[in-house]
Design a protein around this motif. Structure first.
Motif, short mmCIF file in Angstrom:
data_model
loop_
_atom_site.label_atom_id
_atom_site.label_comp_id
_atom_site.label_asym_id
_atom_site.label_seq_id
_atom_site.Cartn_x
_atom_site.Cartn_y
_atom_site.Cartn_z
N LEU A 220 12.56 -88.60 -8.55
CA LEU A 220 12.38 -88.03 -7.21
C LEU A 220 11.40 -88.87 -6.40
CD1 LEU A 220 12.24 -84.23 -8.10
CD2 LEU A 220 14.14 -85.49 -7.06
N ARG A 221 10.34 -89.34 -7.04
CA ARG A 221 9.36 -90.19 -6.36
C ARG A 221 10.00 -91.51 -5.90
NH1 ARG A 221 5.47 -88.37 -9.10
NH2 ARG A 221 5.87 -89.55 -11.00
N ARG A 222 10.79 -92.13 -6.79
CA ARG A 222 11.45 -93.39 -6.42
C ARG A 222 12.45 -93.17 -5.28
NH1 ARG A 222 11.44 -94.04 -12.11
NH2 ARG A 222 13.56 -93.22 -12.21
N CYS A 223 13.17 -92.05 -5.32
CA CYS A 223 14.16 -91.75 -4.27
C CYS A 223 13.49 -91.52 -2.92
CB CYS A 223 15.02 -90.56 -4.67
SG CYS A 223 16.12 -90.91 -6.05
N GLN A 224 12.33 -90.88 -2.92
CA GLN A 224 11.59 -90.71 -1.67
C GLN A 224 11.13 -92.07 -1.15
OE1 GLN A 224 8.82 -87.43 -2.94
NE2 GLN A 224 8.95 -87.00 -0.75
N TYR A 225 10.61 -92.90 -2.04
CA TYR A 225 10.14 -94.21 -1.64
C TYR A 225 11.28 -95.05 -1.06
CZ TYR A 225 7.68 -98.65 -1.81
OH TYR A 225 7.11 -99.85 -1.47
N ALA A 226 12.48 -94.91 -1.63
CA ALA A 226 13.65 -95.66 -1.16
C ALA A 226 14.28 -95.03 0.09
CB ALA A 226 14.69 -95.75 -2.27
N MET B 25 14.63 -98.72 -7.67
CA MET B 25 15.46 -97.61 -8.14
C MET B 25 16.03 -97.92 -9.51
SD MET B 25 17.46 -96.06 -4.89
CE MET B 25 18.17 -94.81 -5.93
N ARG B 26 16.33 -96.86 -10.22
CA ARG B 26 16.97 -96.94 -11.53
C ARG B 26 18.29 -96.19 -11.47
NH1 ARG B 26 11.77 -95.96 -15.42
NH2 ARG B 26 10.64 -97.81 -14.73
N PRO B 27 19.21 -96.49 -12.37
CA PRO B 27 20.51 -95.83 -12.32
C PRO B 27 20.43 -94.30 -12.35
CG PRO B 27 20.55 -97.63 -13.89
CD PRO B 27 19.13 -97.49 -13.43
N GLN B 28 19.50 -93.75 -13.10
CA GLN B 28 19.40 -92.29 -13.18
C GLN B 28 19.02 -91.67 -11.84
OE1 GLN B 28 17.40 -94.35 -15.05
NE2 GLN B 28 15.39 -93.45 -15.38
N ASP B 29 18.44 -92.45 -10.93
CA ASP B 29 18.09 -91.92 -9.62
C ASP B 29 19.35 -91.51 -8.86
OD1 ASP B 29 15.58 -92.69 -10.45
OD2 ASP B 29 15.43 -94.39 -9.08
N VAL B 30 20.41 -92.27 -9.00
CA VAL B 30 21.69 -91.94 -8.37
C VAL B 30 22.24 -90.64 -8.98
CG1 VAL B 30 24.08 -92.70 -8.01
CG2 VAL B 30 22.19 -94.34 -7.82
N VAL B 31 22.14 -90.52 -10.29
CA VAL B 31 22.58 -89.32 -10.99
C VAL B 31 21.83 -88.10 -10.46
CG1 VAL B 31 22.63 -88.21 -13.27
CG2 VAL B 31 23.28 -90.61 -13.05
#
Length: 177
Positions: A46-52, A7-13
């Motif tokens: 969105l892809r990283r958030c789904q993966y997480a 994850m990257r910080p912008q994923d939380v945003v």
């Protein structure tokens, strides 16, 4: 198999912004416009958030309980805040949240995201994404969510617990339809 980066910080945003939408009919371009982030970066987030497992398989619905757990237990370590330098900026953390000011000592400085158009001076806190201050000026409710997240990144245990309670109330009381 495609390699997934963490994850990257912008994923939380991005996840917090999705939670402010009243329906799941938003489009990536809506997120991009409201966050001042490119559509390609939104798609990657969105892809990283789904993966997480913070975003359901539909790619639109945030796993609210999982996100809250991550914000409390993971965010302060994955994306810590280290205040430095006095700058002009947009208030964040308890400086933007009157209901948490009681948890701040009188000698504690204000905290701000650096922003030449900001209304306050304080210790600089790097936002989770560079466009966050500009995007936060467009939506007061979303700004408050991000300020609560910054309390989790900066605060002592009592401050973090109070911020977590407020985040839980705000995120779980307005589920996306």
């Amino acid at each position: 198999m495609r390699k997934h980066n963490g994850m990257r910080p912008q994923d939380v945003v991005v996840l917090l912004r999705i939670l402010t939408f009243s329906t799941t009919t938003w489009q990536g371009k809506d997120l991009a416009a409201s966050l001042l982030i490119s559509p390609a970066e939104i798609s990657d987030a969105l892809r990283r958030c789904q993966y997480a497992r913070l975003l359901q398989a539909d790619g639109r619905t945030v796993q609210q309980q999982a996100l809250l757990w991550f914000l409390l237990h993971g965010l302060p370590y994955a994306f810590p805040a280290h205040p430095h330098d006095y700058v002009q900026g947009l208030p964040t953390a308890w400086s933007a949240l009157p209901e948490l000011s009681r948890l701040r000592s009188s000698s504690e400085p204000a905290y701000v995201w650096p922003d030449p158009e900001g209304p306050a001076w304080g210790l600089s806190v790097s936002p989770l994404y560079p466009t966050t201050p500009s995007a936060a000026r467009l939506d007061a409710g979303w700004h408050e969510l991000l300020a609560l997240v910054d309390v989790l990144r900066l605060g002592t245990l009592p401050q973090r617990e109070a911020a977590y309670e407020l985040l839980s109330q705000r995120l779980l009381s307005h589920p996306v339809q």
